[in-house]
Design a protein around this motif. Structure first.
Motif, PDB file in Angstrom:
ATOM      1  N   ALA A  85      -6.220   0.217   5.196  1.00 51.15           N
ATOM      2  CA  ALA A  85      -5.047   0.775   4.869  1.00 51.15           C
ATOM      3  C   ALA A  85      -4.420   1.755   5.718  1.00 51.15           C
ATOM      4  O   ALA A  85      -4.852   2.571   6.383  1.00 51.15           O
ATOM      5  N   THR A  86      -2.893   1.648   5.795  1.00 48.02           N
ATOM      6  CA  THR A  86      -1.980   2.400   6.521  1.00 48.02           C
ATOM      7  C   THR A  86      -0.906   2.793   5.769  1.00 48.02           C
ATOM      8  O   THR A  86      -0.838   2.478   4.525  1.00 48.02           O
ATOM      9  N   ALA A  87      -0.073   3.856   6.059  1.00 46.02           N
ATOM     10  CA  ALA A  87       0.766   4.468   5.401  1.00 46.02           C
ATOM     11  C   ALA A  87       1.849   5.033   6.227  1.00 46.02           C
ATOM     12  O   ALA A  87       1.554   5.118   7.324  1.00 46.02           O
ATOM     13  N   THR A  88       2.997   5.241   5.733  1.00 40.30           N
ATOM     14  CA  THR A  88       4.298   5.636   6.499  1.00 40.30           C
ATOM     15  C   THR A  88       3.990   7.379   6.923  1.00 40.30           C
ATOM     16  O   THR A  88       4.523   7.901   7.734  1.00 40.30           O
ATOM     17  N   GLY A  89       2.995   8.002   5.932  1.00 41.92           N
ATOM     18  CA  GLY A  89       2.710   9.106   6.268  1.00 41.92           C
ATOM     19  C   GLY A  89       1.609   9.623   4.912  1.00 41.92           C
ATOM     20  O   GLY A  89       1.480   9.272   4.225  1.00 41.92           O
ATOM     21  N   TYR A 142      -5.526  13.706   2.783  1.00 46.72           N
ATOM     22  CA  TYR A 142      -5.258  12.692   1.750  1.00 46.72           C
ATOM     23  C   TYR A 142      -4.904  11.638   2.537  1.00 46.72           C
ATOM     24  O   TYR A 142      -3.849  11.082   2.249  1.00 46.72           O
ATOM     25  N   THR A 143      -5.710  10.821   3.215  1.00 48.45           N
ATOM     26  CA  THR A 143      -5.455   9.657   4.010  1.00 48.45           C
ATOM     27  C   THR A 143      -5.315   8.477   3.360  1.00 48.45           C
ATOM     28  O   THR A 143      -5.752   8.183   2.289  1.00 48.45           O
ATOM     29  N   PRO A 144      -4.678   7.269   3.765  1.00 51.65           N
ATOM     30  CA  PRO A 144      -4.534   6.040   3.333  1.00 51.65           C
ATOM     31  C   PRO A 144      -5.757   5.380   2.673  1.00 51.65           C
ATOM     32  O   PRO A 144      -6.027   4.861   1.825  1.00 51.65           O
ATOM     33  N   GLY A 145      -6.891   5.788   3.473  1.00 51.76           N
ATOM     34  CA  GLY A 145      -8.214   5.110   3.272  1.00 51.76           C
ATOM     35  C   GLY A 145      -8.825   5.735   2.052  1.00 51.76           C
ATOM     36  O   GLY A 145      -9.546   4.997   1.193  1.00 51.76           O
ATOM     37  N   TRP A 147      -4.846   8.972  -2.116  1.00 51.72           N
ATOM     38  CA  TRP A 147      -3.766   9.447  -0.777  1.00 51.72           C
ATOM     39  C   TRP A 147      -2.633   9.960  -1.437  1.00 51.72           C
ATOM     40  O   TRP A 147      -2.181   9.835  -2.442  1.00 51.72           O
ATOM     41  N   GLU A 148      -1.961  10.815  -0.633  1.00 48.29           N
ATOM     42  CA  GLU A 148      -0.811  11.499  -0.742  1.00 48.29           C
ATOM     43  C   GLU A 148       0.123  11.461   0.404  1.00 48.29           C
ATOM     44  O   GLU A 148      -0.228  11.903   1.540  1.00 48.29           O
ATOM     45  N   GLN A 153       8.176   6.410   0.592  1.00 47.75           N
ATOM     46  CA  GLN A 153       6.886   6.145   1.273  1.00 47.75           C
ATOM     47  C   GLN A 153       6.048   5.079   0.800  1.00 47.75           C
ATOM     48  O   GLN A 153       6.272   4.574  -0.348  1.00 47.75           O
ATOM     49  N   SER A 154       5.434   4.355   1.897  1.00 45.89           N
ATOM     50  CA  SER A 154       4.857   3.132   1.528  1.00 45.89           C
ATOM     51  C   SER A 154       3.430   3.390   2.007  1.00 45.89           C
ATOM     52  O   SER A 154       3.056   4.094   2.813  1.00 45.89           O
ATOM     53  N   LEU A 155       2.508   2.648   1.110  1.00 48.87           N
ATOM     54  CA  LEU A 155       0.969   2.522   1.472  1.00 48.87           C
ATOM     55  C   LEU A 155       0.813   0.845   1.647  1.00 48.87           C
ATOM     56  O   LEU A 155       1.188   0.086   0.784  1.00 48.87           O
TER      57      LEU A 155
END
Length: 725
Positions: free
Chosen positions: A594-598, A603-606, A617-618, A626-628
């Motif tokens: 999992a990745t994210a724009t921020g 509170y990381t994407p994983g 995730w936040e 914002q995207s996940l």
């Protein structure tokens, strides 16, 4: 070297040389397109399990701590009193070396027969140098079960003759016999200084230490001659420089010491050749310099034609060893490494050596204090390292590992490891170009008990830092790996990336689980990699830690036989089980990259795909949209999403405005479900369901959040994706 860090248990067409077992002989067959792998050896090996026997064959077995798992070919023959193994001699020979094991604490003899006639000589067998315990190494068990014993037969035998060994009372497990034509003893070079002229005792009864020192002092710029005989040294030699130490041959001139040379510096031009150094090391004590060479030989030195046995490490090289050449040696039965370039090595060539039964890495470069640079391991034959890797490169710049033949690694070890595991600081990570070319790996890779999952035959490991070097792996043959062929991992559990890897030209046969075991974020390009008889699936692509980032495999063309992907990141493929049909009701997103724009703080994407609804995730705050994005591993007909926030009542109800996008290539995204508000309320479980239209096919699932009435950020504790509406 050894892996010292425990890892959290997870839930969840150019080719090199081909290896054949023909008539009980391990032989090397070279294709015309590439040089043969391994050393050119003065002997031919015959496996006991392929010989005629009245004993009991054991194995095959890959289980750590079993006798068969440490045997060549993972098989051997157990003899009780009166039982024998009879070998058919493969070549003209007058000598035999036998790899064997006896029960702990026991010793005995084997009678030897040539064409049915019993020799007056017997072969002594003992457990004295075996059964090593290293409790300070995580994951280690009692190991190092086998030993080697050699015998001059006193006569010449020819191909097709019979040589048998028979137990005289002690239980003996016979592994492999090496048959060799030993040349007559060489004569003393003109102008050399003989150690016997300085008082050395060739009977082995007296202490010859001072005689060796006096001969070295007298022969500066010349040759110290070690005549045939047995010489006992009671302390190590130092101050060795600008001299050649030469024997009459490694079967004729034998020095008995566990510490031959121990010195931190030397002006160099030291040449050691053509004798044996046999020690008395019966346990591994890392603080003791129980090594054939400990420290520095100085620049422009060489070691050749040596038989090195029963020491802790063959060569533990520190300081200035620039342009050292180590070639044509046998290193047997060491309790730790065969050879370790311990930082600051420049232009070192280690080639055409035979190593068997090491208690740690057989050959290692470790860039401690300064990088090993422009150095190589080439055309070596390595068998049965029983607690680490066949070849390990820990950091360094412009390193080459080429045309080596490696077989039968055991616990904690791959055939070849290219790694940024540092052990200590200061450490110099991999840099420049790392060339891994023309190597053949047979039955390599092992279960790592610290990770509770396997290590591949060839491992690229961002253990303590990202791999940013160019790593070119070419012309590789991997046969009968009990687990995977290629592994990409961040073995320290921190999720550092592996980048810059190209695998070009590989033949993989009969791998137990998968061809590629990808557990780190990063990328590699594969070209001309062909696989047959794959045990489970072509690819295992599940990041560790979960959500640390995806590993991207670029298909460079010419690949075949491994296009399937292991379907369930919550479980490990087992050897030969095949790829099970996936549960149609499973959550496709669980454990996927999992990745994210921020993100904010921890509170990381994983956290959105870890299976725990209480972690989340936040996104970056006050920065909509914002995207996940979740990589499902392959294109899937997703029909339903379940989005969650932590179920605690401390989370107030809120509405998030969410759009669903999908992609099959990770580059081009299309809208699957337009933006709309989804209500999350702890009173109803804090979940929202998103129905997707029939015909949806996506690999990369992207959720774009443009508003949140409860907090100025996108938030998900779990993103679940299902095939069922």
């Amino acid at each position: 070297m050894f892996s010292s860090t425990r890892r959290t248990v997870r839930r969840m067409p150019a080719i090199g040389a081909a290896v054949a077992l023909a008539a009980g002989m391990l032989v090397t067959l070279a294709p015309s397109a590439h040089a043969a792998a391994g050393a050119t050896l003065p002997f031919t090996s015959v496996e006991a399990e392929s010989a005629t026997t009245t004993g009991t064959r054991i194995g095959p077995d890959h289980t750590q701590g079993t006798l068969a798992s440490e045997a060549s070919g993972r098989q051997a023959v157990r003899l009780t009193s009166g039982q024998r193994v009879e070998f058919t001699v493969p070549r003209a020979a007058n000598a035999m070396n036998l790899a064997y094991s006896v029960p702990d604490g026991q010793s005995g003899t084997l009678d030897v027969y040539v064409n049915g006639q019993k020799l007056a000589k017997t072969l002594t067998v003992t457990a004295k140098y075996s059964y090593i315990d290293t409790g300070w190494i995580p994951g280690a068990k009692t190991h190092h079960f086998f030993d080697n014993a050699r015998l001059l037969l006193g006569q010449n035998v020819q191909a097709g003759d019979k040589v048998a060994v028979q137990s005289t009372g002690t239980q003996v497990t016979v592994d492999v016999a090496d048959f060799e034509q030993v040349a007559a003893a060489a004569t003393q070079p003109n102008g050399s200084v003989s150690v016997t002229a300085k008082g050395a005792d060739p009977s082995g009864n007296g202490d010859s230490t001072q005689a060796f020192r006096d001969a070295i002092a007298a022969a500066q710029g010349g040759v110290v001659w070690i005549p045939p005989g047995d010489y006992r040294l009671t302390s190590s030699l130092g101050g060795v420089q600008n001299v050649t130490l030469q024997g009459a041959g490694s079967w004729h001139s034998v020095v008995h010491t566990s510490r031959f040379i121990d010195q931190s510096t030397s002006s160099g031009n030291v040449h050691i050749k053509d004798f044996a150094v046999i020690g008395e090391v019966t346990e591994r004590v890392d603080s003791n310099p129980d090594n054939f060479v400990n420290g520095s030989l100085g620049p422009n030195s060489s070691v050749s034609g040596m038989w090195i046995q029963h020491v802790k490490v063959g060569l533990w090289l520190m300081g200035n060893n620039d342009n050292l050449v180590v070639e044509d040696n046998r290193i047997l039965d060491t309790t730790a490494d065969g050879l370790n370039l311990n930082g600051n090595a420049k232009g070192v060539r280690v080639r055409n050596n035979f190593l068997r039964n090491q208690g740690d890495d057989s050959l290692a470069m470790w860039s401690l204090y300064a990088p090993d640079t422009d150095s190589s391991f080439e055309n070596n034959t390595i068998s049965q390292p029983n607690l680490a890797n066949g070849i390990a490169v820990y950091g360094g710049t412009n390193i080459t590992v080429k045309n080596n033949l490696i077989s039968d690694t055991n616990a904690l070890g791959s055939g070849i490891a290219i790694s940024n595991q540092k052990f200590l600081d200061p450490f110099s990570p991999l840099a420049g170009t790392i060339t891994v070319d023309g190597n053949t790996l047979v039955r390599t890779g092992a279960m790592n008990p610290n990770w509770n999952h396997p290590m591949g035959a060839l491992r690229v490991d961002s253990y303590d830092s990202a791999i940013n070097a160019t790593v070119n792996i070419t012309n590789t043959t991997i046969t009968d790996s009990p687990y995977s062929a290629f592994e990409f991992v961040s073995g320290g559990g921190q999720g550092y990336p592996v980048r810059g890897v190209t695998v070009d030209g590989a033949t993989v046969r009969n791998t137990g689980t998968v061809v590629v075991q990808a557990e780190a974020q990063g990328a590699a390009t594969f070209r001309n990699v062909t696989a047959t008889a794959v045990g489970a699936a072509g690819l295992y692509n599940c990041p560790y830690p979960t959500g640390s980032g995806s590993f991207t495999l670029t298909d460079g063309g010419g690949n075949s036989g491994w296009n399937s992907t292991w379907s369930d990141c919550s479980s490990w493929p087992q050897p030969g089980q095949g790829n099970p049909d996936p549960d149609p009701a499973r959550n496709l997103a669980k454990g996927r990259p999992a990745t994210a724009t921020g993100s904010v703080d921890v509170y990381t994407p994983g956290k959105a795909v870890d299976g725990d609804a209480n972690s989340y995730w936040e996104s970056t705050n006050n920065a909509f949209p914002q995207s996940l994005t979740v990589d499902l591993g392959s294109a899937q007909a997703v029909r339903r999403l379940v989005l969650k926030l932590p179920p605690s009542t401390a989370w107030g109800a809120r509405t998030q405005t969410i759009a669903v996008l999908g992609s099959t290539d990770g580059q081009n995204y299309a809208t699957v479900a337009g933006a709309q508000g989804y209500r999350f309320d702890p009173a109803t479980g804090n979940t929202a369901t998103v129905a997707l239209p029939s015909g949806t096919s996506l690999r990369h699932l992207r959720l774009t959040v443009s508003a949140n009435t409860g907090w100025p950020a996108g938030q998900f504790s779990e993103v679940e994706a299902y095939l069922t509406p």
